[in-house]
Design an enzyme around this catalytic site. Structure first.
Site, mmCIF file in Angstrom:
data_model
loop_
_atom_site.group_PDB
_atom_site.id
_atom_site.type_symbol
_atom_site.label_atom_id
_atom_site.label_comp_id
_atom_site.label_asym_id
_atom_site.label_seq_id
_atom_site.Cartn_x
_atom_site.Cartn_y
_atom_site.Cartn_z
ATOM 1 N N PRO A 93 0.806 -1.225 0.000
ATOM 2 C CA PRO A 93 0.000 0.000 0.000
ATOM 3 C C PRO A 93 0.839 1.275 0.000
ATOM 4 O O PRO A 93 0.347 2.336 -0.411
ATOM 5 C CB PRO A 93 -0.804 -0.112 1.305
ATOM 6 C CG PRO A 93 -0.839 -1.565 1.613
ATOM 7 C CD PRO A 93 0.465 -2.111 1.129
ATOM 8 N N GLU A 120 0.137 -8.927 8.169
ATOM 9 C CA GLU A 120 0.331 -7.516 8.515
ATOM 10 C C GLU A 120 1.337 -6.818 7.607
ATOM 11 O O GLU A 120 1.253 -5.625 7.369
ATOM 12 C CB GLU A 120 0.792 -7.410 9.983
ATOM 13 C CG GLU A 120 0.955 -5.982 10.487
ATOM 14 C CD GLU A 120 -0.363 -5.223 10.534
ATOM 15 O OE1 GLU A 120 -0.317 -3.963 10.537
ATOM 16 O OE2 GLU A 120 -1.433 -5.867 10.554
ATOM 17 N N ARG A 157 -1.968 -5.684 -21.932
ATOM 18 C CA ARG A 157 -2.629 -5.053 -23.079
ATOM 19 C C ARG A 157 -1.646 -4.293 -23.964
ATOM 20 O O ARG A 157 -1.916 -4.083 -25.149
ATOM 21 C CB ARG A 157 -3.705 -4.079 -22.583
ATOM 22 C CG ARG A 157 -4.886 -4.748 -21.906
ATOM 23 C CD ARG A 157 -5.833 -3.714 -21.294
ATOM 24 N NE ARG A 157 -6.326 -2.789 -22.301
ATOM 25 C CZ ARG A 157 -7.333 -3.023 -23.128
ATOM 26 N NH1 ARG A 157 -7.965 -4.188 -23.071
ATOM 27 N NH2 ARG A 157 -7.725 -2.124 -24.011
ATOM 28 N N ASP A 172 -7.402 3.810 -25.349
ATOM 29 C CA ASP A 172 -8.058 3.643 -24.059
ATOM 30 C C ASP A 172 -8.015 4.924 -23.239
ATOM 31 O O ASP A 172 -7.160 5.778 -23.434
ATOM 32 C CB ASP A 172 -7.363 2.539 -23.244
ATOM 33 C CG ASP A 172 -7.620 1.163 -23.809
ATOM 34 O OD1 ASP A 172 -8.572 1.018 -24.592
ATOM 35 O OD2 ASP A 172 -6.867 0.233 -23.461
#
Length: 252
Positions: A93, A120, A157, A172
């Site tokens: 994160p 954790e 992609r 896109d």
């Protein structure tokens, strides 16, 4: 491209990465995906891959030893197949936020390895193995598996041959810094809703201008932060002024 994934839940990947574009890319030989359960590399007799943090605290941390040994095995296998070591991406994160530019950047590599965490967090020494730390956004997932699958799908992609027509990916949303323009297909009228006449006019220059205007308009209305970051051409800058004034010269 070869993609390796280290995960405690390898069965999560096949149902997703074995389908659609990513699945076909593997069938057609453009992509080779290997998912390794690093629990198989633990030396703990109970197959533990985690332990309590030194100094105390909530949760458990992934140990360095299983990850290091799994990475060594992956590197050896990749080398036998003449793949370079490539980028090693730790799903975290606190990492770099993933976006379209990042996907295009990763697509230039021949070999990518994703390390999916759980519990954790990680023993800090695991970071010595990685070149990148990546995150989907400012939230926490149960593990890194879903995030890795999203990154793989978006990256693949841009690998030449995967989509057949590279212009598909270049058009896109976000590929040019803006959101994609509205698109329509047959029938030309459905339940009283008609396709804009310019799209059926056959005038390619007017269609180009209309699409550019609509892309700018949608971005201005929905993601003005992207407008601030985009490098707009002179034509786009003039169109943006018209949008702010509520005018649409492309429909004239």
């Amino acid at each position: 491209m070869r993609i390796d994934v280290l995960s405690l839940f390898p069965d999560m990947f096949k149902p997703t990465l074995g389908q659609s574009i990513v699945g076909r890319a593997q069938d057609d030989g453009f992509l080779d995906i290997h998912v390794t359960d690093f629990r198989h590399f633990t030396t703990d007799k109970h197959n533990h891959v985690d332990d309590a943090p030194f100094g105390g605290g909530a949760g458990m941390l992934l140990q360095a030893q299983p990850i290091f040994d799994a990475m060594a095995a992956i590197d050896e296998e990749a080398q036998k197949e003449n793949y370079p070591k490539g980028r090693v991406i730790l799903m975290d994160p606190a990492g770099r936020k993933f976006d379209q530019d990042y996907a295009q950047e990763l697509a230039q590599e021949e070999h990518l390895t994703f390390i999916c965490g759980h519990y954790e967090g990680y023993d800090e020494r695991i970071r010595q193995l990685v070149t990148d730390e990546a995150s989907l956004g400012d939230y926490v997932l149960t593990g890194g598996e879903l995030a890795a699958m999203v990154m793989i799908d978006a990256t693949v992609r841009f690998v030449p041959g995967v989509l057949g027509n590279m212009s598909s990916s270049m058009g896109d949303s976000f590929s040019n810094g803006l959101l994609e323009y509205p698109q329509y297909t047959r029938p030309a009228e459905f339940r009283g809703m008609k396709v804009p006449e310019v799209l059926t006019s056959g005038n390619h220059e007017k269609i180009r201008q209309w699409r550019m205007y609509q892309s700018l308009k949608r971005t201005w209305e929905r993601r003005p932060d992207l407008i601030e970051q985009a490098k707009l051409s002179r034509e786009q800058q003039i169109m943006l002024q018209d949008i702010k004034l509520g005018e649409d010269p492309t429909m004239q």
